[in-house]
Write an enzyme that holds these catalytic residues in place. Structure first.
Site, mmCIF file in Angstrom:
data_model
loop_
_atom_site.group_PDB
_atom_site.id
_atom_site.type_symbol
_atom_site.label_atom_id
_atom_site.label_comp_id
_atom_site.label_asym_id
_atom_site.label_seq_id
_atom_site.Cartn_x
_atom_site.Cartn_y
_atom_site.Cartn_z
ATOM 1 N N ARG A 1 0.847 -1.228 0.060
ATOM 2 C CA ARG A 1 0.327 -0.110 0.097
ATOM 3 C C ARG A 1 0.350 1.286 -0.198
ATOM 4 O O ARG A 1 0.173 2.415 0.175
ATOM 5 C CB ARG A 1 -1.266 0.262 1.257
ATOM 6 C CG ARG A 1 -1.619 -0.843 0.846
ATOM 7 C CD ARG A 1 -3.276 -0.448 1.977
ATOM 8 N NE ARG A 1 -4.686 -1.676 1.585
ATOM 9 C CZ ARG A 1 -4.332 -3.303 1.948
ATOM 10 N NH1 ARG A 1 -3.374 -3.388 1.848
ATOM 11 N NH2 ARG A 1 -5.982 -3.256 1.958
ATOM 12 N N ASP A 2 2.395 1.090 -0.192
ATOM 13 C CA ASP A 2 3.269 2.775 -0.052
ATOM 14 C C ASP A 2 4.339 2.117 -0.209
ATOM 15 O O ASP A 2 4.951 2.929 -0.423
ATOM 16 C CB ASP A 2 3.112 2.745 1.302
ATOM 17 C CG ASP A 2 3.665 4.017 1.463
ATOM 18 O OD1 ASP A 2 3.007 4.930 0.136
ATOM 19 O OD2 ASP A 2 4.302 4.754 2.226
#
Length: 188
Positions: free
Chosen positions: A88-89
């Protein structure tokens, strides 16, 4: 600031899932806990630098180096995705170099924060965790059905930046960076 409203038990569970990811291209989480209001986790020290630091030094990457880095990152992501874990990042600051290898750091931390955020006052689809310049459109929209493909999208943006030296989507503010993601095509 986040600690006040975080569901601590959910955060612990998500960090434990991330800690189970044992892979040569993933920086492992060694331990996690809390001290008063502070939630914490530890990772080993990695001798090397982040891709963000290298880019800020104006390092030029060869196509061969970019392919090696992308291979290592995608290998780590495939391992995690097969176990139901999404990063997610993905961004240059979360990719560390060690010798000739790339290591993905902060695995599962964005998920742990997202999962542990209080729902009161906002919908789960309204929570977007990540870094605007590297977020997929569905992630920007806070789409609850967003899946592992947002990590793959971020790898494409990472590769673009490593090849060109600039992020494909930038703006003077996070809002303008988000708008660029949704309205502009990167320069070929």
């Amino acid at each position: 600031e986040l600690a006040a409203g975080v569901n601590r038990e959910r955060f612990r569970r998500e960090i434990q899932v991330a800690a189970q990811l044992q892979h040569p291209h993933i920086v492992p989480l060694l331990a996690a806990g809390e001290q008063g209001d502070l939630l914490w986790y530890t990772m080993p020290f990695i001798e090397g630098e982040s891709l963000r630091t290298a880019l800020e030094r104006k390092r030029k990457f060869t196509v061969r180096e970019v392919m090696r880095i992308v291979h290592d990152v995608v290998d780590a992501l495939a391992f995690a995705h097969a176990r139901g874990v999404i990063h997610r990042d993905i961004k240059p600051a979360n990719i560390l170099t060690q010798g000739s290898h790339a290591l993905v750091a902060d695995f599962g931390v964005a998920k742990a924060l997202s999962a542990a955020m209080p729902i009161s006052g906002m919908t789960t689809s309204g929570i977007a965790i990540g870094t605007p310049a590297y977020m997929a459109p569905e992630q920007l929209a806070g789409d609850a059905s967003a899946d592992h493909r947002m990590d793959i999208y971020a790898v494409g943006l990472l590769a673009y930046e490593l090849v060109t030296g600039v992020s494909p989507f930038t703006g003077p503010s996070p809002r303008e960076t988000l708008a660029a993601q949704l309205t502009h095509d990167p320069q070929p």
